[in-house]
Design a protein around this motif. Sequence first.
Motif, PDB file in Angstrom:
ATOM      1  N   ARG A 137       1.246   1.700 -15.689  1.00  9.03           N
ATOM      2  CA  ARG A 137       1.364   1.343 -14.281  1.00  9.03           C
ATOM      3  C   ARG A 137       0.078   1.653 -13.512  1.00  9.03           C
ATOM      4  NH1 ARG A 137       7.510   3.288 -12.948  1.00  9.03           N
ATOM      5  NH2 ARG A 137       6.967   2.573 -10.842  1.00  9.03           N
ATOM      6  N   VAL A 138      -0.594   2.713 -13.877  1.00  7.24           N
ATOM      7  CA  VAL A 138      -1.911   2.985 -13.304  1.00  7.24           C
ATOM      8  C   VAL A 138      -2.881   1.879 -13.694  1.00  7.24           C
ATOM      9  CG1 VAL A 138      -3.899   4.542 -13.365  1.00  7.24           C
ATOM     10  CG2 VAL A 138      -1.594   5.476 -13.203  1.00  7.24           C
ATOM     11  N   SER A 139      -2.806   1.448 -14.937  1.00  8.43           N
ATOM     12  CA  SER A 139      -3.679   0.382 -15.427  1.00  8.43           C
ATOM     13  C   SER A 139      -3.404  -0.933 -14.705  1.00  8.43           C
ATOM     14  CB  SER A 139      -3.487   0.199 -16.932  1.00  8.43           C
ATOM     15  OG  SER A 139      -4.244  -0.885 -17.401  1.00  8.43           O
ATOM     16  N   ARG A 140      -2.135  -1.233 -14.462  1.00  7.47           N
ATOM     17  CA  ARG A 140      -1.781  -2.474 -13.759  1.00  7.47           C
ATOM     18  C   ARG A 140      -2.343  -2.476 -12.341  1.00  7.47           C
ATOM     19  NH1 ARG A 140       4.442  -3.251 -12.711  1.00  7.47           N
ATOM     20  NH2 ARG A 140       3.985  -1.347 -11.532  1.00  7.47           N
ATOM     21  N   CYS A 141      -2.215  -1.354 -11.645  1.00  2.55           N
ATOM     22  CA  CYS A 141      -2.767  -1.253 -10.296  1.00  2.55           C
ATOM     23  C   CYS A 141      -4.282  -1.429 -10.327  1.00  2.55           C
ATOM     24  CB  CYS A 141      -2.388   0.099  -9.693  1.00  2.55           C
ATOM     25  SG  CYS A 141      -2.973   0.345  -8.001  1.00  2.55           S
ATOM     26  N   ASP A 142      -4.910  -0.805 -11.317  1.00  2.00           N
ATOM     27  CA  ASP A 142      -6.363  -0.909 -11.467  1.00  2.00           C
ATOM     28  C   ASP A 142      -6.781  -2.346 -11.763  1.00  2.00           C
ATOM     29  OD1 ASP A 142      -8.791   0.420 -11.292  1.00  2.00           O
ATOM     30  OD2 ASP A 142      -8.925   0.693 -13.458  1.00  2.00           O
ATOM     31  N   GLN A 143      -5.995  -3.041 -12.583  1.00  2.00           N
ATOM     32  CA  GLN A 143      -6.291  -4.439 -12.902  1.00  2.00           C
ATOM     33  C   GLN A 143      -6.236  -5.313 -11.650  1.00  2.00           C
ATOM     34  OE1 GLN A 143      -3.703  -5.792 -16.080  1.00  2.00           O
ATOM     35  NE2 GLN A 143      -4.123  -3.952 -17.282  1.00  2.00           N
ATOM     36  N   PHE A 144      -5.254  -5.062 -10.812  1.00  2.00           N
ATOM     37  CA  PHE A 144      -5.157  -5.853  -9.588  1.00  2.00           C
ATOM     38  C   PHE A 144      -6.379  -5.608  -8.697  1.00  2.00           C
ATOM     39  CE2 PHE A 144      -3.999  -6.514  -5.174  1.00  2.00           C
ATOM     40  CZ  PHE A 144      -3.462  -7.789  -5.221  1.00  2.00           C
ATOM     41  N   PHE A 168     -13.078  -4.450   1.016  1.00  2.00           N
ATOM     42  CA  PHE A 168     -11.681  -4.541   0.613  1.00  2.00           C
ATOM     43  C   PHE A 168     -11.112  -3.128   0.665  1.00  2.00           C
ATOM     44  CE2 PHE A 168      -8.167  -4.418  -2.369  1.00  2.00           C
ATOM     45  CZ  PHE A 168      -7.485  -5.599  -2.117  1.00  2.00           C
ATOM     46  N   VAL A 169     -10.212  -2.884   1.620  1.00  2.00           N
ATOM     47  CA  VAL A 169      -9.648  -1.553   1.839  1.00  2.00           C
ATOM     48  C   VAL A 169      -8.306  -1.458   1.117  1.00  2.00           C
ATOM     49  CG1 VAL A 169      -8.882   0.122   3.561  1.00  2.00           C
ATOM     50  CG2 VAL A 169     -10.796  -1.410   4.071  1.00  2.00           C
ATOM     51  N   TYR A 170      -8.053  -0.311   0.468  1.00  2.00           N
ATOM     52  CA  TYR A 170      -6.785  -0.150  -0.237  1.00  2.00           C
ATOM     53  C   TYR A 170      -6.328   1.303  -0.178  1.00  2.00           C
ATOM     54  CZ  TYR A 170      -9.610   1.733  -4.091  1.00  2.00           C
ATOM     55  OH  TYR A 170     -10.476   2.491  -4.844  1.00  2.00           O
ATOM     56  N   ASP A 171      -5.007   1.455  -0.288  1.00  2.00           N
ATOM     57  CA  ASP A 171      -4.388   2.778  -0.305  1.00  2.00           C
ATOM     58  C   ASP A 171      -3.278   2.755  -1.355  1.00  2.00           C
ATOM     59  OD1 ASP A 171      -3.357   5.268   0.135  1.00  2.00           O
ATOM     60  OD2 ASP A 171      -2.595   4.851   2.152  1.00  2.00           O
ATOM     61  N   LYS A 172      -3.435   3.567  -2.396  1.00  2.00           N
ATOM     62  CA  LYS A 172      -2.407   3.656  -3.437  1.00  2.00           C
ATOM     63  C   LYS A 172      -1.295   4.570  -2.913  1.00  2.00           C
ATOM     64  CE  LYS A 172      -5.756   2.958  -7.114  1.00  2.00           C
ATOM     65  NZ  LYS A 172      -6.402   3.547  -8.301  1.00  2.00           N
ATOM     66  N   VAL A 173      -0.408   3.983  -2.169  1.00  2.00           N
ATOM     67  CA  VAL A 173       0.641   4.747  -1.496  1.00  2.00           C
ATOM     68  C   VAL A 173       1.576   5.401  -2.506  1.00  2.00           C
ATOM     69  CG1 VAL A 173       2.604   4.580   0.093  1.00  2.00           C
ATOM     70  CG2 VAL A 173       0.517   3.252   0.543  1.00  2.00           C
ATOM     71  N   ARG A 174       1.940   4.645  -3.545  1.00  2.00           N
ATOM     72  CA  ARG A 174       2.872   5.181  -4.528  1.00  2.00           C
ATOM     73  C   ARG A 174       2.656   4.464  -5.864  1.00  2.00           C
ATOM     74  NH1 ARG A 174       8.970   4.821  -2.734  1.00  2.00           N
ATOM     75  NH2 ARG A 174       8.867   2.720  -3.623  1.00  2.00           N
ATOM     76  N   VAL A 175       2.021   5.141  -6.783  1.00  2.00           N
ATOM     77  CA  VAL A 175       1.806   4.602  -8.130  1.00  2.00           C
ATOM     78  C   VAL A 175       2.244   5.671  -9.115  1.00  2.00           C
ATOM     79  CG1 VAL A 175       0.131   3.709  -9.793  1.00  2.00           C
ATOM     80  CG2 VAL A 175      -0.142   3.200  -7.346  1.00  2.00           C
ATOM     81  N   ALA A 176       3.240   5.349  -9.935  1.00  2.00           N
ATOM     82  CA  ALA A 176       3.792   6.333 -10.864  1.00  2.00           C
ATOM     83  C   ALA A 176       2.729   6.807 -11.843  1.00  2.00           C
ATOM     84  CB  ALA A 176       4.972   5.730 -11.630  1.00  2.00           C
ATOM     85  N   ASN A 177       2.847   8.074 -12.244  1.00  2.00           N
ATOM     86  CA  ASN A 177       1.877   8.680 -13.158  1.00  2.00           C
ATOM     87  C   ASN A 177       2.176   8.251 -14.589  1.00  2.00           C
ATOM     88  OD1 ASN A 177      -0.226  10.173 -14.059  1.00  2.00           O
ATOM     89  ND2 ASN A 177       0.779  12.169 -13.829  1.00  2.00           N
ATOM     90  N   ASP A 178       2.000   6.951 -14.799  1.00  2.00           N
ATOM     91  CA  ASP A 178       2.236   6.343 -16.100  1.00  2.00           C
ATOM     92  C   ASP A 178       1.023   5.476 -16.431  1.00  2.00           C
ATOM     93  OD1 ASP A 178       4.315   5.383 -18.311  1.00  2.00           O
ATOM     94  OD2 ASP A 178       3.395   3.575 -17.451  1.00  2.00           O
TER      95      ASP A 178
END
Length: 385
Positions: A230-237, A217-227
């Motif tokens: 929001r970091v946690s939400r991306c990590d959860q996904f 599963f390849v991923y690129d965090k192109v734009r995730v706010a330093n909050d």
Amino acid sequence: MLERLDSAFESLRNELFGRLHGVVRNQLFDKVKRLPPERNYAAGFNWPQNGAALPPTSLAIRSQDVAQPNEYKGQISKSVDDSSKLKIAVVGFGNFGQFLAKTLVRQGNTVLAYSRSDYSDVAQELGVSYFSNADDLCEEHPEVILLCSSILSTERVLKSLPLQRLKRNTLFVDVLSVKEFPRSLFLQYLPPDFDVLCTHPMFGSESGKKGWNGLPFVYDKVRVANDESRVSRCDQFLNIFAREGCQMVEMSCAEHDWHAAGFQFITHTMGRVLEKLGLESTPINTIGYETLLNLVENTAGDSFDLYYGLFMYNANAMEQLERLDHSFESLKKQLFGRLHGVLRKQLFGNAEKFQVSQEKPMLPKHSQSSAALASSSDTLHAQNN
């Protein structure tokens, strides 16, 4: 068979080039660069790139979790609670969208769906809330918009969404087989408050039907706010796929497309070339031939639009097609060069044999020559007497 293979490759190339428009292709990859500052949301905005907002230790743990399922199992039991569940809207509820939705629902996430076609019955069976109107879907304020449209329809679908009805910090995720293209679209059309995660599950409904364990599963965090939230939400996904045992690979969109053109596009190209040959199973199939038949079966199940999308929306695909063409021509020259040598040897070898056979009667054999000389000597001796 070699001529049929050559003809099949030429036919596929003509089919691709028949749909290719160079001007449009250039526009696709230069679009973001040429946008004026007021429309290019990515310009002048200092977002963390490629997961910079996420501590490196978390990434290390993620990769170890896949390699050590027992250790990760304990972490899963702690992380799968109500706070880790997401409200995810699947936009494009076709085969792949439904395939992903099954796992999303099974893990306890709230899943919404929207698509051009009516999949309300399928959605109900899967436990998914189906919406036939994009406005109604967005007014549900999903935390994640999961774009599962085809490559060719992605831009149209993204432009049709009423972004003003979403929360300003919504996370947008795509699952396309190419990555630079959706990245450019997201940065072009989404406001800067929206987070962007580009992903590519390296499997489909067929290869992943028995589970996702060990599949990339390849991923690129192109734009995730330093909050933190929001970091946690991306990590959860991302943990949705990590919990299924996927091999989590963080990679830039550009690097992904460079690699994908080398294996994914080539694989689909060879599968479609062999499909045009009409290969059939025989009573004495070898393992290698079975592999080719399986390749044809896997690629033939995908639409030509998908294959064309891999070609059109990956800037590296043209180079790979040219390399494949050059390699095939080189192999043919190598074969014909050796064949020419064999024929030349046979032709000139026969000529030499023919020349020798013509010269041999002019030289009498030793026994015949001796007998003739003896006879002449006897005759001369008798005359002298």
